[in-house]
Enzyme design. Structure first.
Site, mmCIF file in Angstrom:
data_model
loop_
_atom_site.group_PDB
_atom_site.id
_atom_site.type_symbol
_atom_site.label_atom_id
_atom_site.label_comp_id
_atom_site.label_asym_id
_atom_site.label_seq_id
_atom_site.Cartn_x
_atom_site.Cartn_y
_atom_site.Cartn_z
ATOM 1 N N SER A 685 12.595 18.631 19.622
ATOM 2 C CA SER A 685 12.106 17.557 18.764
ATOM 3 C C SER A 685 11.013 16.701 19.416
ATOM 4 O O SER A 685 10.425 15.850 18.756
ATOM 5 C CB SER A 685 13.272 16.652 18.342
ATOM 6 O OG SER A 685 13.881 16.065 19.456
ATOM 7 N N LYS A 728 18.224 8.597 15.813
ATOM 8 C CA LYS A 728 16.862 8.326 16.270
ATOM 9 C C LYS A 728 16.275 7.108 15.558
ATOM 10 O O LYS A 728 15.609 6.264 16.181
ATOM 11 C CB LYS A 728 15.987 9.552 16.041
ATOM 12 C CG LYS A 728 16.370 10.757 16.898
ATOM 13 C CD LYS A 728 15.567 11.997 16.534
ATOM 14 C CE LYS A 728 15.984 13.204 17.363
ATOM 15 N NZ LYS A 728 15.273 14.431 16.997
#
Length: 796
Positions: A685, A728
């Site tokens: 990511s 996140k």
């Protein structure tokens, strides 16, 4: 006879008492117990009369609870109630039959009981020689039957029972009542209109009973003469115990074996288990206590007798109660609770269904284990937890074979033994941390244990008999799915537990953690007050996690400090303010993560997922004059290193479109570093952050400081979706970042975010690197998009 056919003098009626399993004969006394409402009412009606008479007739079918005229035999007796005793659940009476009667019309009485018309029908007597012969045969056969039934060696004297009575009908009925015949046979004797007919039927019935009893006596004699080995051993063991008692010797061995034998007789074991236990018990009885094998067999038998082979808990699945318990024990987690209730609904509607095994996946402290306890409490089942972290020996689950010294059953069998039922809630904790070495693969053993198609015949090496695990409610927990073997993961129903927001943590602390810690230190709720703003400060400055474990430790430390003050004599309630935290908890461990106000070229802000929740990463890239190649530092994993190489290759291949001089790639090396170098980092990511940092470095243009990003990239310029979006985004919120770039395919993940978080943030969704760079580095000079720039979607 119908009511219309009766003569005027015979038109009489009495309350009727139907009998289920017996027949009353004329001239005889008999005790009766009445429990049905209509029967009690009939007796009460008879007692109200001076004669205290009623009709007693047998039912054709004893299972009929409310008989009418069609359910009764047509011949009965008129009887007189001699004694009565009223009980809590009915009436007990002593009745005497007066005469044989036949019923007429049957109908309800005044209080709902049955009432019937009747007429007397005495048995017709005859003085023929045949009748006399039948009488003598009946008495002789009856003596034989009574002698066999009472195990008399000689002839049974029936005259002692009959006395000097010469009333042949009475003698006939008395012998019939004493013979223990079925209701149907007794009724056939009562139905007989003549004495000879009654004697003929009674003689036939008694002859049959005599044959049956003679055969039973013969079988019993043969069995008695052929005492089997086990009976002889039992007798000898009893004699041995008696001899040991007389000699004053230790009889603990014999007493122990006898105790085990008694337990075995009472235990509800399957046939195979019972047969094996008896075999081992016979071996034990022949061994001395000093023998090593004696204690091995003794321990094995204890386990076999303690296991819940056929014992189930009494708990039933009540979805309303389950929902109430889950709501009481856990704040929020609505989606998780719904999925748990769905699973419980399947178990309720189809207990035999092969329901999937629930697997809770989430960061430490988010409530995985406590959810399992809540499920067990809602089902009223025992709860057992098995910690699998670091388990590397397959025998820990399957057990050791009894041939080895120190052999033990596996943890599954031990847990069932502790639970005491066949259907407990069994939690396998930290399944993602299983080990594997030369001693076997525990994950492979779990394939059989957790598979509903196989675990109904699970065979532990120590027990060495199949045990049914299909009724066990298995729950599995893990922090991450990456280390769980794919075949095992395929058998699990994964339920993801996301991290908590700061607001959630404050509410959890307020509702659960603070009251629990105050109670544990012996304080009352009003003695220690922790305001919401103090809890918020603890969450922001003293804990940084997805769950609430560190928060509970901090609250516990505060509670202990306050308890000490009361132990030293303080009486006034204590209110813990923010200014008091420095003295109680020490210096602040964390500071608010703030976005860098200004980023230099080569720096980009990324978002990462960790087992403790989300985190913000600043990826820094620097050119190395006269250097060569790509240098990566910060304990980067293989996947993250590959993302960096892919990002550099993408920028290099499109240098002309970015207005970048390709000589930089040839004459200068690049060093990419991610701070917090002591913490290992990996995952795809960070790809978008890598390409943004390198594009900023080579173009000497800073990226936007108010923007963080996440997403995987490809060499063709696509941006692919990633996981952990909720964690996140929450990390970005804590850092003060209000703008996030993420893959277009992750738009659906915003539904998992709290409403107030979505309103505070701006989300930019991109499908390719062109859209990414136009949003992250809007001032990129001389840039000509290769894939066609399109306006990214924004969610405010």
């Amino acid at each position: 006879m119908n009511e219309q056919n009766m003569t005027t003098e015979n038109r009489s009626s009495l309350p009727l008492l139907p009998l289920k399993n017996s027949v009353i004969f004329p001239h005889l006394l008999a005790p009766l117990s009445a429990g049905r409402a209509k029967s009690v009412a009939a007796i009460e009606a008879a007692l109200k009369t001076e004669a205290k008479e009623l009709l007693i007739v047998a039912q054709k079918d004893a299972s009929v609870e409310a008989p009418d005229g069609d359910d009764l035999y047509q011949v009965g007796v008129r009887a007189i109630i001699r004694k009565v005793a009223r009980q809590e659940k009915g009436v007990e009476v002593l009745v005497q039959g007066v005469e044989r009667v036949k019923l007429g019309a049957v109908g309800p009485g005044d209080d709902g009981y049955l009432q019937a018309y009747f007429y007397a029908a005495p048995m017709r007597e005859d003085d023929s020689a045949e009748t006399e012969a039948l009488m003598r045969s009946v008495l002789e056969t009856a003596s034989q039957v009574f002698a066999l039934a009472r195990h008399h060696d000689g002839k049974f004297d029936i005259s002692a029972l009959l006395g000097n009575s010469s009333d042949r009908p009475r003698i006939t009925y008395l012998v019939a009542s004493m013979a223990g015949l079925e209701v149907e046979k007794e009724q056939r004797i009562l139905n007989a209109d003549s004495l000879s007919s009654a004697l003929q039927q009674l003689n036939d019935f008694l002859s049959y009973e005599a044959q049956v009893l003679e055969l039973r006596e013969k079988i019993s004699s043969q069995a008695q003469s052929e005492i089997n080995q086990e009976q002889r051993q039992y007798i000898l063991r009893r004699q041995l115990r008696q001899i040991q008692q007389e000699l004053g010797e230790d009889e603990s061995e014999g007493a122990e074996a006898e105790m085990l034998r008694e337990r075995l007789e009472k235990a509800d074991l399957p046939d195979e288990a019972k047969k094996e236990a008896e075999r081992e018990l016979n071996r034990l009885s022949r061994l001395q206590a000093a023998s090593p094998e004696y204690h091995t067999i003794r321990t094995y038998l204890d386990l076999i007798l303690d296991l819940p082979w056929n014992k189930f808990s009494q708990g039933e699945i009540d979805l309303k109660r389950s929902k109430q318990v889950l709501d009481e024990d856990h704040y929020d987690l609505e989606e998780v609770k719904e999925r748990i209730l769905d699973q419980l609904a399947v178990h309720k509607l189809n207990p035999g269904a092969k329901a999937p095994i629930i697997c809770f996946v989430g960061a430490p402290g988010v409530g995985k284990t406590s959810l399992g306890k809540s499920i067990a409490r809602s089902l009223d089942r025992p709860f057992e937890r098995l910690a699998l972290g670091g388990l590397h020996d397959e025998s820990e689950l399957r057990g050791h074979r009894r041939t080895y010294i120190g052999a033990m059953p596996g943890r599954i069998i031990q847990a069932l033994r502790r639970a005491g039922t066949k259907d407990p809630v069994l939690m396998l904790d930290e399944i993602d941390k299983l080990g594997r070495d030369f001693r076997g693969d525990p994950a492979a053993a779990l394939l059989e244990i957790l598979d509903p198609a196989q675990n109904h015949t699970f065979r532990d090496n120590y027990v060495d008999m199949p045990f049914d695990l299909s009724k066990v409610f298995f729950i599995v927990t893990a922090n991450t799915l990456g280390t769980i073997p794919r075949p095992l993961l395929d058998r699990l129903e994964v339920i993801q537990l996301e991290g908590y927001t700061a607001e959630d943590k404050v509410q959890i602390a307020k509702r659960y953690l603070v009251p629990r810690q105050i109670e544990e230190v012996g304080l009352q709720g009003e003695q220690c007050v922790i305001p919401d703003e103090t809890l918020e400060h603890i969450v922001d400055r003293y804990t940084r996690e997805a769950g609430v474990r560190q928060l509970e430790r901090a609250v516990g430390k505060i509670a202990r400090k306050v308890a000490r003050k009361f132990a030293e004599g303080q009486e006034e309630p204590v209110k813990v303010e923010i200014k008091d935290l420095d003295e109680i908890l020490g210096v602040e461990l964390f500071f608010p993560e703030e976005a860098r106000r200004k980023l230099s070229p080569g720096v980009a802000t990324g978002l990462a997922w960790t087992e403790s929740g989300g985190d913000v990463l600043f990826i820094e890239a620097s050119l190395l004059p006269d250097g060569r190649g790509l240098t990566l530092t910060g304990q980067l994993g293989d996947v993250m290193q590959e993302s960096a190489k892919a990002a550099q290759s993408y920028i290099w291949s499109r240098a002309s479109q970015f207005g970048i001089d390709t000589k930089q790639f040839k004459n200068s090396g690049v060093h990419v570093h991610i701070p917090a170098g002591a913490i290992p980092k990996d995952g795809p990511s960070a790809g978008v952050t890598m390409v943004t940092a390198l594009a900023s470095l080579y173009s000497k243009t800073p990226a936007r400081a108010d923007t963080a990003m996440t997403g995987e990239i490809t060499l063709s310029g696509l941006v692919l979706p990633v996981g952990g979006v909720k964690e996140k985004v929450l990390a970005a919120q804590r850092a003060g970042i209000k703008r996030i770039i993420m893959p277009q395919q992750n738009r659906k993940d915003l539904k998992k975010l709290p409403e107030h978080v979505r309103k505070q943030m701006e989300f930019v969704f991109v499908e390719n690197i062109d859209q990414l760079l136009s949003s992250a580095i809007p001032d990129l000079p001389n840039w000509q998009p290769s894939m066609g720039e399109s306006d990214p979607a924004h969610v405010v």
